[in-house]
Write a protein that holds these residues in place. Structure first.
Motif, PDB file in Angstrom:
ATOM      1  N   LEU A  70      -1.821   0.066  -1.531  1.00 47.53           N
ATOM      2  CA  LEU A  70      -0.932   0.501  -2.619  1.00 47.53           C
ATOM      3  C   LEU A  70      -1.633   1.499  -3.548  1.00 47.53           C
ATOM      4  O   LEU A  70      -0.964   2.324  -4.180  1.00 47.53           O
ATOM      5  CB  LEU A  70      -0.380  -0.705  -3.375  1.00 47.53           C
ATOM      6  CG  LEU A  70       0.538  -1.604  -2.509  1.00 47.53           C
ATOM      7  CD1 LEU A  70       1.148  -2.715  -3.347  1.00 47.53           C
ATOM      8  CD2 LEU A  70       1.639  -0.812  -1.804  1.00 47.53           C
ATOM      9  N   VAL A  73      -0.644   4.519  -1.798  1.00 45.10           N
ATOM     10  CA  VAL A  73       0.803   4.748  -1.982  1.00 45.10           C
ATOM     11  C   VAL A  73       1.054   5.372  -3.365  1.00 45.10           C
ATOM     12  O   VAL A  73       1.796   6.352  -3.500  1.00 45.10           O
ATOM     13  CB  VAL A  73       1.564   3.401  -1.843  1.00 45.10           C
ATOM     14  CG1 VAL A  73       2.957   3.472  -2.438  1.00 45.10           C
ATOM     15  CG2 VAL A  73       1.629   2.983  -0.367  1.00 45.10           C
ATOM     16  N   ALA A  78       4.532   7.810  -4.277  1.00 41.18           N
ATOM     17  CA  ALA A  78       5.671   7.125  -3.651  1.00 41.18           C
ATOM     18  C   ALA A  78       6.289   6.121  -4.624  1.00 41.18           C
ATOM     19  O   ALA A  78       5.639   5.655  -5.569  1.00 41.18           O
ATOM     20  CB  ALA A  78       5.212   6.416  -2.386  1.00 41.18           C
ATOM     21  N   VAL A  81       8.189   1.046  -0.908  1.00 40.32           N
ATOM     22  CA  VAL A  81       7.357   0.618   0.219  1.00 40.32           C
ATOM     23  C   VAL A  81       8.263  -0.100   1.217  1.00 40.32           C
ATOM     24  O   VAL A  81       9.040  -0.981   0.840  1.00 40.32           O
ATOM     25  CB  VAL A  81       6.231  -0.334  -0.253  1.00 40.32           C
ATOM     26  CG1 VAL A  81       5.410  -0.833   0.935  1.00 40.32           C
ATOM     27  CG2 VAL A  81       5.332   0.370  -1.260  1.00 40.32           C
ATOM     28  N   VAL A 162       7.172   5.091   1.511  1.00 39.31           N
ATOM     29  CA  VAL A 162       6.066   5.022   2.477  1.00 39.31           C
ATOM     30  C   VAL A 162       6.353   3.833   3.391  1.00 39.31           C
ATOM     31  O   VAL A 162       6.619   2.725   2.911  1.00 39.31           O
ATOM     32  CB  VAL A 162       4.709   4.818   1.771  1.00 39.31           C
ATOM     33  CG1 VAL A 162       3.613   4.503   2.782  1.00 39.31           C
ATOM     34  CG2 VAL A 162       4.331   6.060   0.983  1.00 39.31           C
TER      35      VAL A 162
END
Ligand SMILES: Cc1ncc(COP(=O)(O)O)c(C=O)c1O
Length: 344
Positions: A70, A73, A78, A81, A162
């Motif tokens: 993360l 991410v 982003a 998820v 993502v």
């Protein structure tokens, strides 16, 4: 020519260069001796590396993985998820909790019946506010396509998603997190004057890859024994080695782990993934009744069943300590209450 050895400081620097979010409640996790379990088995000294205590919706190895996954991410900007695994997936439960904590949207494709009881991890997925989609696929890697299609739809809807595939790519950051864990464990073992150790763990993908990468890169005298919870058409050792090598790339290490370096034992799966066995039940009951340590039926109890069998079969040197990496998974236990009641 590739490097043959790295120092702790070099690995530490390589890890610290990567984006990371703080999710774990407790790091380093404790290394606890389990003398009553060891006595009950007449075995070598046994220590639990308590990664079940990492926190984040009941803890487990995925807390460490998600700190790096993360982190990446968020660095990519982003907002969503998307991932998938089995209906009682610990990775999905912890991803849902981490996304809640970080304000990210979370979509989960879970392989299970539409009327699966909201128990254990599935209950926690819902509580964390994930968009839970129950589907039935032949094998877990088939979920990758669903996650990628969902990512496409989310993009069309204006989000920046993502998709996390457990077998490759960003999932190898999970192996990075277990290079970090290996540094932690090395320091804890040195404090106890222990240089050689056997390390047992439940292993399917990234966790063992990170330990193996660190142990080989540092030249440690660790025998790492992964006990597989799942039979797969994919060759587990190659999946683990690939993840380790992708992690080495993230860390910019000129170093490779070979599939031959990965010991992954498939003898304790029983009838299949997530199906308990008499041996895993004994392991669960023994750890709980001697040490008050709770294992889970899908992963850690089968790994402990393997360790118990190896001790009883005289495969381990009684003077060499064994580390059992407790990777968590305990919420799944509550989804197995019927099985425990019926097999009393
Ligand atoms: C409790 C538990 N232990 C072990 C594992 C295996 O971890 P890895 O896939 O990183 O090998 C998992 C994976 O889901 C897990 O949930």
């Amino acid at each position: 020519m590739q490097r043959t050895m790295y120092s702790v400081a070099e690995l530490r620097q390589a890890i610290d260069r990567l984006p990371r979010v703080h999710l774990a409640a407790v790091l380093p996790t404790p290394l606890e001796e389990a003398p009553r379990l060891s006595d009950a088995l007449g075995g070598p000294p046994i220590f639990f590396k308590r990664d079940d205590l990492t926190g984040l919706a009941f803890g487990g190895n995925k807390t460490r993985h998600l700190e790096f996954i993360l982190g990446d991410v968020l660095q990519k900007g982003a907002d969503t998820v998307i991932t998938g695994a089995s209906v009682q997936s610990n990775f999905c439960r912890q991803t849902a909790a981490a996304c809640a904590k970080l304000g990210l949207r979370c979509i989960l494709y879970l392989n299970g019946a539409a009327d699966s009881e909201r128990q254990g991890n599935l209950l926690l997925d819902h509580l964390s506010g994930a968009d839970v989609r129950l589907v039935q696929v032949r094998q877990l890697p088939d979920l990758t396509t669903l996650c990628e299609q969902a990512a496409e739809e989310e993009r069309k809807a204006g989000y920046n998603p993502v998709a996390v595939d457990l077998w490759r790519g960003i999932a190898s950051l999970g192996s990075v997190s277990y290079v970090d864990c290996a540094l932690e464990l090395k320091a804890q073992l040195e404090e106890l004057g222990l240089l050689r150790a056997s390390i047992y763990l439940s292993s399917a993908t990234a966790t063992q890859g990170g330990l193996a990468l660190a142990a080989r890169a540092l030249g440690l005298e660790w025998d790492i024994v992964g006990i597989s919870p799942i039979r797969t058409d994919l060759v587990p050792a190659e999946v683990v080695a690939n993840l380790a090598n992708e992690a080495a790339q993230y860390l910019k290490l000129d170093f490779k782990v070979a599939a031959a370096d990965i010991v992954n034992v498939e003898d304790y799966i029983g009838p299949g993934y997530a199906l308990p066995t008499a041996e895993s039940r004994e392991a669960l009951e023994l750890a709980a009744s001697t040490e008050g340590i709770i294992l889970d039926p899908v992963y850690t109890a089968k790994a402990m069943a393997g360790l118990i069998d190896h001790i009883r079969a005289g495969k381990l040197d009684p003077s060499q300590p064994v580390i059992f990496l407790h990777t968590g998974g305990t919420p799944a236990l509550f989804a197995f209450n019927q099985w425990f009641a019926q097999s009393q």
